[in-house]
Design an enzyme around this catalytic site. Structure first.
Site, mmCIF file in Angstrom:
data_model
loop_
_atom_site.group_PDB
_atom_site.id
_atom_site.type_symbol
_atom_site.label_atom_id
_atom_site.label_comp_id
_atom_site.label_asym_id
_atom_site.label_seq_id
_atom_site.Cartn_x
_atom_site.Cartn_y
_atom_site.Cartn_z
ATOM 1 N N PRO A 28 -9.818 0.961 7.932
ATOM 2 C CA PRO A 28 -11.179 1.210 8.422
ATOM 3 C C PRO A 28 -12.071 -0.034 8.316
ATOM 4 O O PRO A 28 -13.147 -0.075 8.908
ATOM 5 C CB PRO A 28 -11.697 2.351 7.547
ATOM 6 C CG PRO A 28 -10.699 2.578 6.487
ATOM 7 C CD PRO A 28 -9.469 1.787 6.775
ATOM 8 N N GLU A 36 -5.625 3.899 -2.367
ATOM 9 C CA GLU A 36 -6.970 3.309 -2.218
ATOM 10 C C GLU A 36 -6.937 2.006 -1.438
ATOM 11 O O GLU A 36 -7.959 1.518 -1.004
ATOM 12 C CB GLU A 36 -7.594 3.060 -3.584
ATOM 13 C CG GLU A 36 -7.824 4.323 -4.382
ATOM 14 C CD GLU A 36 -8.577 5.373 -3.582
ATOM 15 O OE1 GLU A 36 -9.687 5.060 -3.114
ATOM 16 O OE2 GLU A 36 -8.065 6.486 -3.424
HETATM 17 N N1 ADE Z 1 -6.554 3.826 7.699
HETATM 18 C C1 ADE Z 1 -7.423 4.692 7.162
HETATM 19 N N2 ADE Z 1 -8.458 4.906 7.983
HETATM 20 C C2 ADE Z 1 -8.238 4.151 9.107
HETATM 21 C C3 ADE Z 1 -8.959 3.918 10.306
HETATM 22 N N3 ADE Z 1 -10.110 4.525 10.556
HETATM 23 N N4 ADE Z 1 -8.444 3.061 11.194
HETATM 24 C C4 ADE Z 1 -7.286 2.434 10.945
HETATM 25 N N5 ADE Z 1 -6.570 2.593 9.836
HETATM 26 C C5 ADE Z 1 -7.036 3.453 8.903
#
Ligand code: ADE
Length: 252
Positions: A89, A116
């Protein structure tokens, strides 16, 4: 194209890759997909892949060595250089433009984190880029990697049939959302198919579709619509849509 996915859940990747458009791309030899499990490269009876974070706090952090060995095994499986992409993210948002760029590459390695996170030193040493599929948090990178695999596979030459052609999709070459679609029956308790689509007048149909695509993009995703980049004909169509021209339909 070749995609290697480093993941603690290789069976998830295998299942996603077996069906639909991605499955067909593999059957046709247009996509090679292989999953690599860092646990296969972990040491000791417990085959540990994670440990507690320095500095304290909840959750676990993925260890450097099993991930690094899995990435290196994936790299060595093909002599062509691979771009290593960590799904996170914190990454750059994935867009159709980025998908097109990635689809033009010969190979890449997608790294999926769990827990995490991943030891930052591994990211610094091995990762070329971080990619996010949206501003929300998944419990691991696998779903995000599956999104990248699907989006990139369907752009490989020979994967889509004519009827599925990628150029008319939302975010096709013009960056607009897609127009509405209808099929039989013409009359249904939920409504009637717009007359223009039954008219057989291909120029009018194309105009209506363009207007709907412009109107939808304007209503739903004005951020995508750089009005100044529209040509005169498009501006007219959009103005008519905004003015509630009956010809623009009742969509949205
Ligand atoms: N891993 C966890 N959340 C994610 C996201 N929003 N985009 C890509 N990989 C991720």
């Amino acid at each position: 194209m070749r995609i290697d996915v480093v993941s603690l859940f290789p069976e998830f990747i295998a299942q996603c890759a077996a069906v639909g458009v991605v499955g067909r791309a593999r059957e046709r030899g247009l996509l090679t997909l292989q999953a690599w499990n860092p646990r296969d490269h972990a040491e000791g009876n417990y085959r540990r892949v994670d440990d507690r974070p320095f500095g304290g706090g909840p959750g676990m952090v993925m260890l450097i060595d099993p991930l690094r060995a899995a990435i290196q095994a994936a790299r060595a499986a093909d002599p062509r250089p691979a771009r290593v992409i960590y799904m996170s993210p914190q990454g750059r948002p994935l867009t159709q433009a980025r998908v097109r760029e990635l689809a033009a590459r010969e190979r890449m390695i997608l790294l999926c984190g769990r827990y995490e996170g991943v030891d930052e030193r591994l990211l610094q040493a091995e990762v070329d880029e971080e990619l996010s599929i949206g501003d929300y948090v998944l419990s691991g990178g696998e779903l995000a990697a599956a999104v990248v695999v699907d989006a990139v596979a369907r752009l490989q030459d020979g994967v889509l049939n004519d009827a599925e052609s990628a150029t008319q999709d939302s975010f096709g070459d013009d960056g607009l959302l897609d127009c509405p679609h209808y099929t039989r029956p013409v009359e249904h308790a939920l409504g009637k198919v717009p007359d223009v689509l039954l008219s057989g007048n291909h120029a009018e149909i194309a105009k209506w579709r363009r207007q709907q695509a412009l109107g939808r993009t304007w209503r739903r995703r004005p951020d995508l619509l750089d009005a100044s980049a529209l040509g005169k004909a498009d501006r007219r169509l959009l103005e008519a849509y905004r003015a509630g021209d009956p010809a623009s339909g009742t969509d949205d």
